[in-house]
Design a protein around this motif. Structure first.
Motif, PDB file in Angstrom:
ATOM      1  N   SER A  87      33.582  39.931  57.044  1.00 40.22           N
ATOM      2  CA  SER A  87      34.324  38.028  57.213  1.00 40.22           C
ATOM      3  C   SER A  87      35.750  37.594  57.367  1.00 40.22           C
ATOM      4  N   PHE A  88      35.733  36.857  58.477  1.00 40.13           N
ATOM      5  CA  PHE A  88      36.798  36.648  58.465  1.00 40.13           C
ATOM      6  C   PHE A  88      38.061  35.951  57.970  1.00 40.13           C
ATOM      7  N   ILE A  89      38.882  35.702  57.761  1.00 35.99           N
ATOM      8  CA  ILE A  89      39.952  35.570  56.508  1.00 35.99           C
ATOM      9  C   ILE A  89      41.217  35.596  57.078  1.00 35.99           C
ATOM     10  N   ASN A  90      42.189  34.099  56.588  1.00 35.78           N
ATOM     11  CA  ASN A  90      43.375  33.578  57.857  1.00 35.78           C
ATOM     12  C   ASN A  90      44.229  35.091  56.518  1.00 35.78           C
TER      13      ASN A  90
ATOM     14  N   ILE B  83      45.272  38.583  53.829  1.00 42.12           N
ATOM     15  CA  ILE B  83      44.413  39.120  52.720  1.00 42.12           C
ATOM     16  C   ILE B  83      45.702  39.545  50.935  1.00 42.12           C
ATOM     17  N   PRO B  84      44.776  39.014  50.422  1.00 41.88           N
ATOM     18  CA  PRO B  84      45.776  38.129  49.462  1.00 41.88           C
ATOM     19  C   PRO B  84      46.265  39.383  48.344  1.00 41.88           C
ATOM     20  N   LYS B  85      47.904  39.468  48.340  1.00 40.01           N
ATOM     21  CA  LYS B  85      47.943  40.251  47.588  1.00 40.01           C
ATOM     22  C   LYS B  85      49.422  40.143  46.961  1.00 40.01           C
ATOM     23  N   SER B  86      49.359  40.909  45.615  1.00 38.30           N
ATOM     24  CA  SER B  86      50.566  40.378  44.574  1.00 38.30           C
ATOM     25  C   SER B  86      51.911  40.688  45.122  1.00 38.30           C
ATOM     26  N   PRO B  87      52.279  40.065  44.186  1.00 35.08           N
ATOM     27  CA  PRO B  87      53.704  40.563  44.171  1.00 35.08           C
ATOM     28  C   PRO B  87      54.210  42.375  44.349  1.00 35.08           C
ATOM     29  N   ALA B  88      53.785  42.909  44.224  1.00 35.90           N
ATOM     30  CA  ALA B  88      53.916  44.709  43.952  1.00 35.90           C
ATOM     31  C   ALA B  88      53.389  45.310  45.593  1.00 35.90           C
ATOM     32  N   GLY B  89      52.575  43.999  46.053  1.00 37.39           N
ATOM     33  CA  GLY B  89      52.372  44.791  47.319  1.00 37.39           C
ATOM     34  C   GLY B  89      50.792  44.852  47.261  1.00 37.39           C
ATOM     35  N   LYS B  90      50.151  44.919  45.985  1.00 36.71           N
ATOM     36  CA  LYS B  90      49.029  45.606  46.193  1.00 36.71           C
ATOM     37  C   LYS B  90      47.529  44.508  46.614  1.00 36.71           C
ATOM     38  N   ILE B  91      46.482  44.927  46.544  1.00 37.38           N
ATOM     39  CA  ILE B  91      45.528  43.992  47.483  1.00 37.38           C
ATOM     40  C   ILE B  91      44.840  43.705  46.667  1.00 37.38           C
ATOM     41  N   LEU B  92      44.520  42.626  45.852  1.00 43.02           N
ATOM     42  CA  LEU B  92      43.868  41.236  44.551  1.00 43.02           C
ATOM     43  C   LEU B  92      42.087  42.126  45.153  1.00 43.02           C
ATOM     44  N   ARG B  93      42.146  42.379  44.552  1.00 37.93           N
ATOM     45  CA  ARG B  93      41.142  42.661  45.015  1.00 37.93           C
ATOM     46  C   ARG B  93      39.843  42.054  44.160  1.00 37.93           C
ATOM     47  N   ARG B  94      40.361  41.141  43.012  1.00 40.24           N
ATOM     48  CA  ARG B  94      39.191  40.581  42.914  1.00 40.24           C
ATOM     49  C   ARG B  94      39.132  38.848  43.167  1.00 40.24           C
ATOM     50  N   GLU B  95      39.994  38.716  43.712  1.00 35.37           N
ATOM     51  CA  GLU B  95      39.714  37.388  44.642  1.00 35.37           C
ATOM     52  C   GLU B  95      39.278  37.494  46.409  1.00 35.37           C
ATOM     53  N   LEU B  96      38.834  38.380  46.823  1.00 38.35           N
ATOM     54  CA  LEU B  96      37.869  39.477  47.744  1.00 38.35           C
ATOM     55  C   LEU B  96      36.808  38.723  47.096  1.00 38.35           C
ATOM     56  N   VAL B  97      36.632  39.777  46.157  1.00 37.29           N
ATOM     57  CA  VAL B  97      34.758  39.703  45.543  1.00 37.29           C
ATOM     58  C   VAL B  97      34.925  38.146  44.456  1.00 37.29           C
ATOM     59  N   SER B  98      35.661  36.817  44.589  1.00 41.50           N
ATOM     60  CA  SER B  98      35.229  35.831  44.253  1.00 41.50           C
ATOM     61  C   SER B  98      34.470  35.366  45.178  1.00 41.50           C
ATOM     62  N   HIS B  99      35.858  35.375  46.239  1.00 40.42           N
ATOM     63  CA  HIS B  99      35.353  34.922  47.821  1.00 40.42           C
ATOM     64  C   HIS B  99      34.130  35.066  48.007  1.00 40.42           C
ATOM     65  N   ALA B 100      33.663  36.693  48.233  1.00 36.29           N
ATOM     66  CA  ALA B 100      32.565  36.897  48.572  1.00 36.29           C
ATOM     67  C   ALA B 100      31.003  36.231  47.758  1.00 36.29           C
TER      68      ALA B 100
ATOM     69  N   SER C  61      30.970  33.397  46.644  1.00 39.10           N
ATOM     70  CA  SER C  61      31.402  31.639  46.640  1.00 39.10           C
ATOM     71  C   SER C  61      30.820  31.939  47.938  1.00 39.10           C
ATOM     72  N   SER C  62      31.367  32.362  48.814  1.00 40.21           N
ATOM     73  CA  SER C  62      30.257  32.281  50.116  1.00 40.21           C
ATOM     74  C   SER C  62      28.907  32.894  50.222  1.00 40.21           C
ATOM     75  N   ARG C  63      28.866  33.613  49.448  1.00 42.34           N
ATOM     76  CA  ARG C  63      27.379  33.683  48.764  1.00 42.34           C
ATOM     77  C   ARG C  63      26.466  32.885  48.348  1.00 42.34           C
ATOM     78  N   SER C  64      27.249  31.789  47.519  1.00 44.58           N
ATOM     79  CA  SER C  64      26.363  31.013  46.734  1.00 44.58           C
ATOM     80  C   SER C  64      25.685  29.740  47.665  1.00 44.58           C
ATOM     81  N   SER C  65      27.371  29.246  48.741  1.00 43.45           N
ATOM     82  CA  SER C  65      26.849  28.735  49.201  1.00 43.45           C
ATOM     83  C   SER C  65      25.766  28.849  50.456  1.00 43.45           C
TER      84      SER C  65
END
Length: 65
Positions: free
Chosen positions: A35-38, A40-57, A59-63
């Protein structure tokens, strides 16, 4: 699943990414979806927000259904 952020002007496609990774890893680790995205969602501490990637996956799967 792999999330990829393209560099400006890049025209890489899903097949090229999947082929590159398949040559580098064991067969059970091969990528099945890309999946190509604009950005990577990150927290203020710089960690990748995996829950946002899961919700993106999800939502794209259900569409696609």
């Amino acid at each position: 699943m792999a999330y990829v952020v393209r560099k400006p002007g890049s025209n890489i496609n899903e097949a090229a990414i999947m082929d590159f990774v398949a040559k580098q890893v064991a067969p059970y680790k091969k990528i099945r979806h890309v999946s190509f995205i604009n950005s990577i969602p990150k927290s203020p501490a710089g960690k990748i927000l995996r829950r946002e990637l899961v919700s993106h996956a999800l939502s794209s799967r259900s569409s696609k259904l």
